[in-house]
Design a protein around this motif. Structure first.
Motif, PDB file in Angstrom:
ATOM      1  N   ARG A  87       0.826  -1.208   0.000  1.00  0.00           N
ATOM      2  CA  ARG A  87       0.000   0.000   0.000  1.00  0.00           C
ATOM      3  C   ARG A  87       0.856   1.253   0.000  1.00  0.00           C
ATOM      4  N   GLU A  88       1.937   1.243   0.799  1.00  0.00           N
ATOM      5  CA  GLU A  88       2.824   2.397   0.859  1.00  0.00           C
ATOM      6  C   GLU A  88       3.532   2.636  -0.469  1.00  0.00           C
ATOM      7  N   SER A  89       3.974   1.539  -1.107  1.00  0.00           N
ATOM      8  CA  SER A  89       4.677   1.690  -2.383  1.00  0.00           C
ATOM      9  C   SER A  89       3.734   2.198  -3.465  1.00  0.00           C
TER      10      SER A  89
ATOM     11  N   ALA B 135       1.077   4.042  -2.896  1.00  0.00           N
ATOM     12  CA  ALA B 135       0.804   5.442  -2.573  1.00  0.00           C
ATOM     13  C   ALA B 135       1.949   6.341  -3.016  1.00  0.00           C
ATOM     14  N   GLU B 136       3.190   5.898  -2.806  1.00  0.00           N
ATOM     15  CA  GLU B 136       4.349   6.675  -3.231  1.00  0.00           C
ATOM     16  C   GLU B 136       4.379   6.806  -4.747  1.00  0.00           C
ATOM     17  N   GLY B 137       4.041   5.709  -5.431  1.00  0.00           N
ATOM     18  CA  GLY B 137       4.009   5.743  -6.887  1.00  0.00           C
ATOM     19  C   GLY B 137       2.950   6.697  -7.407  1.00  0.00           C
ATOM     20  N   GLN B 138       1.788   6.706  -6.759  1.00  0.00           N
ATOM     21  CA  GLN B 138       0.714   7.609  -7.169  1.00  0.00           C
ATOM     22  C   GLN B 138       1.095   9.053  -6.912  1.00  0.00           C
ATOM     23  N   ALA B 139       1.801   9.288  -5.790  1.00  0.00           N
ATOM     24  CA  ALA B 139       2.232  10.654  -5.476  1.00  0.00           C
ATOM     25  C   ALA B 139       3.234  11.144  -6.504  1.00  0.00           C
ATOM     26  N   ALA B 140       4.156  10.257  -6.902  1.00  0.00           N
ATOM     27  CA  ALA B 140       5.143  10.634  -7.916  1.00  0.00           C
ATOM     28  C   ALA B 140       4.464  10.890  -9.249  1.00  0.00           C
ATOM     29  N   GLU B 141       3.485  10.038  -9.562  1.00  0.00           N
ATOM     30  CA  GLU B 141       2.762  10.222 -10.824  1.00  0.00           C
ATOM     31  C   GLU B 141       2.000  11.536 -10.832  1.00  0.00           C
TER      32      GLU B 141
END
Length: 231
Positions: A209-211, A213-219
């Motif tokens: 879930r954290e990874s 979320a981080e990917g979505q934030a970067a996107e």
């Protein structure tokens, strides 16, 4: 050369020894004769200093400028961990997980043998799995004492785990690996280790879930930059 332990090794150091042992066994099969602490640490996800510190609890095994002789170090770690001692084990609970444990080839390869199995389900009692006859629960004490078993695997439902644990302790079991999703109480002289598969999966779920979320934030950040440039 090896020596006697220089101090009580922490639990995590012992767990890392298991990783070192498996890595050394694989290297030996590949024909590798020597290895540095840096290389061993890279293969096991540790650090060179940690490898040296873990081994130092049990003696001095390497040579400066040469490293460790793979075969010799594997043999020393094998003795430290008690691998190959032929420890007999009892299994309590022969459901899906228990049956899988009985069929697991890794135990006999490392010198551990499940020699007795017990279950409360009369449909399972008397069945044979890997040459082990499943016995009823009321035979736990006499069987374990007769065969001098001091290590047991517990794969019973959570509600039954504490009661079965007390039976095993009374029978003389000193080491217990618990797969039931419950916290057990044991006397100080009994060593207890627990494997809660649900906790491990929950941890992986958190990491995923954290990874994500981080990917979505970067996107999202990239999208903002593109919008600003196009504007």
């Amino acid at each position: 050369m090896s020596g006697s332990p220089r101090g009580k090794a922490p639990q995590m150091a012992i767990r890392r020894l298991s990783m070192y042992y498996r890595t050394l066994a694989a290297l030996r099969e590949q024909g590798v004769e020597s290895i540095s602490s840096e290389h061993l640490s890279a293969l096991t996800g540790s650090t060179a200093a940690q490898v040296r510190r873990d081994l130092a609890y049990f003696g001095s095994f390497g040579r400066r400028g040469v490293g460790y002789e793979v075969h010799s170090l594997q043999t020393h770690v094998q003795k430290i961990l008690g691998i190959g001692e032929g420890w007999p084990m009892a299994l309590i609970g022969v459901g899906n997980l228990g049956s899988a444990l009985l069929a697991y080839d890794g135990f006999p390869r490392q010198g551990f043998r499940i020699v007795e199995a017990f279950d409360s389900d009369p449909r399972r009692v008397g069945t044979v799995i890997r040459d082990v006859v499943v016995k009823p629960m009321d035979q736990i004490k006499e069987t374990i004492q007769a065969r001098h078993i001091v290590m047991a695997l517990l794969a019973v439902p959570a509600k039954a785990a504490q009661g079965v644990t007390e039976q095993l302790v009374a029978a003389g079991v000193r080491c217990l690996l618990n797969f039931a999703p419950v916290t057990l109480k044991v006397p100080p002289h009994v060593h207890l280790a627990s494997v809660d598969l649900s906790i491990e999966v929950e941890y992986l779920s958190y990491v995923l879930r954290e990874s994500v979320a981080e990917g979505q934030a970067a996107e999202g950040a990239c999208s903002d930059v593109l919008r600003a440039l196009s504007g």
